[in-house]
Scaffold this active site. Structure first.
Site, PDB file in Angstrom:
ATOM      1  N   LYS A  53     -80.307 -33.510 -21.007  1.00 46.27           N
ATOM      2  CA  LYS A  53     -79.384 -34.634 -21.172  1.00 46.27           C
ATOM      3  C   LYS A  53     -78.506 -34.430 -22.409  1.00 46.27           C
ATOM      4  O   LYS A  53     -77.288 -34.642 -22.369  1.00 46.27           O
ATOM      5  CB  LYS A  53     -80.173 -35.952 -21.276  1.00 46.27           C
ATOM      6  CG  LYS A  53     -80.837 -36.330 -19.957  1.00 46.27           C
ATOM      7  CD  LYS A  53     -81.843 -37.471 -20.101  1.00 46.27           C
ATOM      8  CE  LYS A  53     -82.628 -37.660 -18.817  1.00 46.27           C
ATOM      9  NZ  LYS A  53     -83.723 -38.656 -18.922  1.00 46.27           N
ATOM     10  N   GLN A  97     -87.183 -41.887 -23.223  1.00 49.07           N
ATOM     11  CA  GLN A  97     -87.736 -41.004 -22.194  1.00 49.07           C
ATOM     12  C   GLN A  97     -89.167 -41.439 -21.843  1.00 49.07           C
ATOM     13  O   GLN A  97     -90.000 -41.648 -22.714  1.00 49.07           O
ATOM     14  CB  GLN A  97     -87.729 -39.550 -22.712  1.00 49.07           C
ATOM     15  CG  GLN A  97     -88.180 -38.519 -21.703  1.00 49.07           C
ATOM     16  CD  GLN A  97     -87.237 -38.386 -20.498  1.00 49.07           C
ATOM     17  OE1 GLN A  97     -86.023 -38.423 -20.631  1.00 49.07           O
ATOM     18  NE2 GLN A  97     -87.818 -38.254 -19.314  1.00 49.07           N
ATOM     19  N   ASP A 120     -79.863 -46.361 -18.706  1.00 48.67           N
ATOM     20  CA  ASP A 120     -80.820 -45.970 -17.655  1.00 48.67           C
ATOM     21  C   ASP A 120     -80.912 -47.056 -16.580  1.00 48.67           C
ATOM     22  O   ASP A 120     -81.484 -46.850 -15.522  1.00 48.67           O
ATOM     23  CB  ASP A 120     -82.222 -45.767 -18.258  1.00 48.67           C
ATOM     24  CG  ASP A 120     -82.568 -44.285 -18.413  1.00 48.67           C
ATOM     25  OD1 ASP A 120     -81.907 -43.455 -17.760  1.00 48.67           O
ATOM     26  OD2 ASP A 120     -83.496 -43.980 -19.190  1.00 48.67           O
TER      27      ASP A 120
END
Ligand code: NAD
Length: 294
Positions: A53, A97, A120
């Site tokens: 990412k 994460q 997200d």
């Protein structure tokens, strides 16, 4: 033979489009999108995902900040870190994460992320906005699938869409998106899961079959209607001595035989997978340009 829905190419197209926009923003003297990622602990897969990412951010001209925290960090300390990034006006998007260590509540941490920075799309605010068909950050995998359907001009209105799997990150949001009033959407949706009876018969009636149950090559040709569009979300490593790495990737769909019957299909690898990072970058651009919450 089915049309192969090429997620690798499509994700590159999206990244190029975002990079073009970033170049324009730079010329206009605007705010360069900035993504922050929090990584707790040393899990190998998580490090790879976060690394990819961050690398993608650099490739397209975004700024990025990686916050690495020890796996012994307390829940309070992690929540405080999230608060700090929430309050930092230079950072547009924040991802934490997963998975997190067992002593930390994923719900508490997710709920602490400011919805305006939740690129997200995991916070209750963004899930709710998506369900209401309001501007929202849609979670990366469902957003990637929607974008593939769009860019391959796949008709969804009035079609029967069967989703296999009801996870919060894939199956459930996918079922909501396909039923929404819009494109892609307006489908008649059946959401199936581990307690569903007669799954094979239901799958056989799908014009669009979205498979996200996490079982290698579960969907076989006898479960698929001729001409169906098949989206395979699963990713599994299987040993393969003929490969240099010693393994290859397969999906939840038995690709070779289903591709003979379907009208279009996503391969694994190179289908849904590559779309996830492109979706995250797109959400971060939306955040920097204040396109979702205004
Ligand atoms: P999950 O394990 O959270 O959920 C699986 C779902 O499948 C559950 O709702 C369960 O009820 C259902 N299920 C299990 N067995 C079933 C059966 N026999 N019949 C019908 N339904 C059944 O999985 P997830 O996080 O949604 O991931 C699914 C797959 O997609 C995994 O292989 C995962 O690695 C992959 N994945 C890929 C991406 C990507 O970017 N391509 C992203 C997320 C997940």
């Amino acid at each position: 033979m089915a049309t192969i829905i090429d997620g690798k190419k499509t994700s590159q197209d999206i990244k190029n489009e975002i990079a073009t926009r970033v170049a324009e923003i730079k010329t206009e003297g605007g705010k360069i999108p900035h993504l922050a990622a929090i990584l707790v602990g040393n899990d190998g897969a998580s490090q790879t995902y976060v690394g990819a990412k961050v690398k993608a951010c650099h490739e397209i001209g975004f700024e990025s900040t990686l916050v690495r925290l020890d796996e012994t960090i307390s829940e309070e300390e992690l929540l405080a870190k999230v608060e700090e990034i929430n309050a930092n006006p230079d950072i547009d998007g924040l991802i934490v994460q997963l998975p997190l260590p067992k002593h930390i509540s994923v719900e508490k941490v997710t709920d602490k992320i400011k919805p305006e920075k939740d690129v997200d799309g995991f916070t209750p605010s963004n899930v709710g906005r998506m369900a209401l068909n309001w501007p929202a950050y849609v979670a990366a995998t469902p957003y990637g699938i929607v974008e593939l359907l769009k860019r391959y001009n796949i008709e969804t209105s009035g079609k029967h869409c069967v989703v296999i799997g009801r996870s919060h990150i894939v199956g459930s949001p996918m079922s909501i998106l396909m039923a929404r009033n819009g494109y892609p959407g307006n489908a008649t949706v059946t959401l199936t899961h581990s307690r569903t009876q007669n799954l094979k018969e239901i799958a056989q009636t799908a014009d669009i079959l979205i498979v996200a149950l996490g079982k290698p090559e579960f969907v076989t040709a006898d479960m698929v209607k001729p001409g169906a569009v098949v989206i395979d979300v699963g990713i599994h490593r299987v040993e393969d001595a003929s490969k240099k790495s010693g393994f290859r990737l397969i999906g939840d769909v038995k690709f070779d035989e289903v591709a003979e019957k379907a009208s279009a299909i996503t391969p694994v690898p190179g289908g849904v997978g590559p779309m996830t990072i492109a979706s995250l970058l797109y959400n971060t651009l939306l955040a920097a340009e204040k396109k979702v919450y205004g």
